[in-house]
Design an enzyme around this catalytic site. Structure first.
Site, short mmCIF file in Angstrom:
data_model
loop_
_atom_site.label_atom_id
_atom_site.label_comp_id
_atom_site.label_asym_id
_atom_site.label_seq_id
_atom_site.Cartn_x
_atom_site.Cartn_y
_atom_site.Cartn_z
N ASP A 8 41.41 26.76 67.47
CA ASP A 8 42.20 27.87 68.02
C ASP A 8 41.66 29.17 67.45
O ASP A 8 40.91 29.17 66.45
CB ASP A 8 43.68 27.71 67.66
N GLU A 49 38.64 32.22 69.91
CA GLU A 49 38.79 30.82 70.31
C GLU A 49 37.43 30.13 70.38
O GLU A 49 37.28 28.98 69.91
CB GLU A 49 39.50 30.75 71.65
N ASP A 74 44.29 24.70 73.13
CA ASP A 74 45.30 25.21 74.05
C ASP A 74 44.78 26.40 74.85
O ASP A 74 45.56 27.07 75.55
CB ASP A 74 46.60 25.58 73.33
N ASP A 123 46.22 26.45 64.89
CA ASP A 123 46.90 27.74 65.02
C ASP A 123 47.27 28.30 63.65
O ASP A 123 47.09 29.50 63.37
CB ASP A 123 48.16 27.55 65.87
N HIS A 243 53.56 43.82 91.60
CA HIS A 243 52.27 44.41 91.94
C HIS A 243 52.35 45.95 91.95
O HIS A 243 53.43 46.54 92.05
CB HIS A 243 51.81 43.92 93.31
N GLU A 319 56.11 36.93 98.82
CA GLU A 319 57.32 37.69 99.13
C GLU A 319 58.07 37.07 100.30
O GLU A 319 57.52 36.24 101.06
CB GLU A 319 56.93 39.15 99.43
#
Length: 439
Positions: A8, A49, A74, A123, A243, A319
């Site tokens: 990670d 990462e 992950d 992590d 948006h 929408e």
């Protein structure tokens, strides 16, 4: 011999002070064979990462150079790129991916995406490395061995706690159990999904979180009110981004999925760039998902390019289809279809003229999409770039509010909201409706 590498990386700022962590495990016994962590200075999440991956593979090569390796991360980006399913576009990622591929023969390395809660060891190492860097030093095995069990692992992505105040206004922090709830703030009734109302002044402070019981994915009802337990694990957080503006937005015209598919206006593109910068500064978004409509895909791509992530299109986020009302203003609909408009305002089961979708139909679609995404992205922070009605519907469902509440919410272009869903079926909602600073 087969070994497991879990890796990670994180950045407190994205880009910002960054570090990585990697652990080599014996899959048969679960024994930790090696730990690697390093503070790497200022970098992005994705760079960190990749550096964690390289460190983990290098540790295997030093221990057992002939081993086969199962890499678990992950980071969907790294896993998909290293598996060859996603093209590597970002110039900073290409040399790192090439370096990772050279450590061990690619035929002996497989990649698997795992939820963040299953990657806690790596992590923690990444956060220990960043903590050491903040103190002006470097991580060492002694630091890892000396950690106390009384110190819990970080609840957000690496570096989440260090996000700046400016970013906090734009990308909404997750509420943890014990946070005091505050009522949601609404405006006077306005037609839902009609293009953006006037923007909120930039001086509006970040609102307080709202805690509400919502149904768990796949269940028929919520699991009670309030927090169900002291340890609910990492929530799945859906960050909801409307948006940016199109040419129809300032004119307040119905713009759904049944009419034209307008592109972003120059103002909308500036809004998308600004919100992308704000989300990159916070560095918590791990996945970007968009409605199939052009205005959302353009907004999502702007953000994803800044974050170094791909965009996934989700049909369920489109929408409402407003039928014959598409492209009309509210006043024009009232003049041409007065009876249909009155029925629509009175009942969520009424559909717009000409075969449009009712809000009841949209709610079923959005709820099914929500449940599917929560299952697929458990424990992660996911950006959904979508429209007025889907966002208002997710907020309404999180609050357990009636359908008519849709007409009492204001949602400006490029505004952000977020819902964190916990394992007991409860949700924490935060609202931000401030786009004036994005213009």
């Amino acid at each position: 011999m087969r070994l497991v590498v879990e890796a990670d990386g994180g950045s407190r700022g994205n880009p910002g002070p960054a570090g990585y962590g990697a652990v080599v495990l014996d899959p048969a016994t679960g024994e930790t064979l090696a730990e690697r962590a390093e503070y790497i200075g200022v970098a992005t999440n994705n760079v960190a990462e990749y550096r964690g991956l390289i460190a983990g593979l290098t540790a295997v090569k030093e221990l057992f150079p002939d081993a086969e390796v199962s890499v678990r991360m992950d980071s969907k980006l790294v896993v998909e790129q290293m598996s060859g399913r996603w093209k590597i576009k970002h110039p900073d990622m290409k040399p790192l991916a090439a370096e990772a591929a050279r450590v061990l023969p690619p035929a002996r390395v497989t990649y698997e995406w795992i939820p963040r809660e299953r990657n806690k060891h790596a992590d923690r190492l990444a956060n220990e490395a960043m903590d050491a860097g903040a103190r002006g030093g470097q991580w060492s095995p002694d630091l890892s061995a000396a950690r106390t069990l009384a110190t819990p692992p970080p609840a957000g992505p690496p570096g989440d706690a260090a996000a700046g105040a400016a970013a906090a206004r734009a990308a909404l922090a997750t509420t943890r159990p014990g946070t005091t709830a505050a009522p949601a703030r609404t405006t006077a009734p306005v037609p839902a999904a009609v293009a953006a109302p006037a923007p909120v002044p930039a001086a509006v402070p970040a609102p307080a979180p709202v805690t509400a019981a919502v149904p768990a994915p796949g269940s028929g009802a919520g699991q009670g009110t309030g927090w169900g337990g002291p340890d609910l694990g990492a929530p799945t957080t859906l960050v909801l981004l409307r948006h940016g503006e199109t040419a129809l937005t300032p004119q307040k015209r119905f713009s759904g999925s049944g009419g034209a598919d307008p592109e972003l206006s120059p103002a909308g593109r500036r809004q998308a760039e600004a919100v992308a910068a704000a989300l990159a500064a916070r560095g918590t978004v791990q996945t970007v998902i968009s409605s199939p409509l052009r205005r959302c895909r353009e907004t999502a791509q702007t953000v994803a390019d800044r974050l170094g992530l791909p965009v996934t299109v989700e049909e369920g986020l489109r929408e409402t289809d407003f039928g014959a009302w598409e492209g009309l203003t509210f006043a024009e609909v009232k003049e041409r279809f007065p009876a249909d408009l009155d029925a629509w305002l009175a009942s969520s089961k009424a559909a717009p003229t000409g075969g449009g979708e009712s809000f009841t139909t949209v709610a079923r679609r959005v709820a099914a999409t929500r449940d599917r995404l929560l299952t697929a992205h458990r424990g992660r922070t996911v950006l959904l770039v979508t429209h007025v009605t889907p966002i208002k519907t997710l907020v309404r469902l999180a609050l357990g509010a009636p359908p008519e509440s849709l007409f009492r919410m204001e949602l400006s272009a490029a505004s952000l909201s977020a819902v964190a869903y916990y394992a007991d079926g409860n949700a924490s909602l935060r609202l931000l409706n401030d786009t004036a600073h994005l213009r």
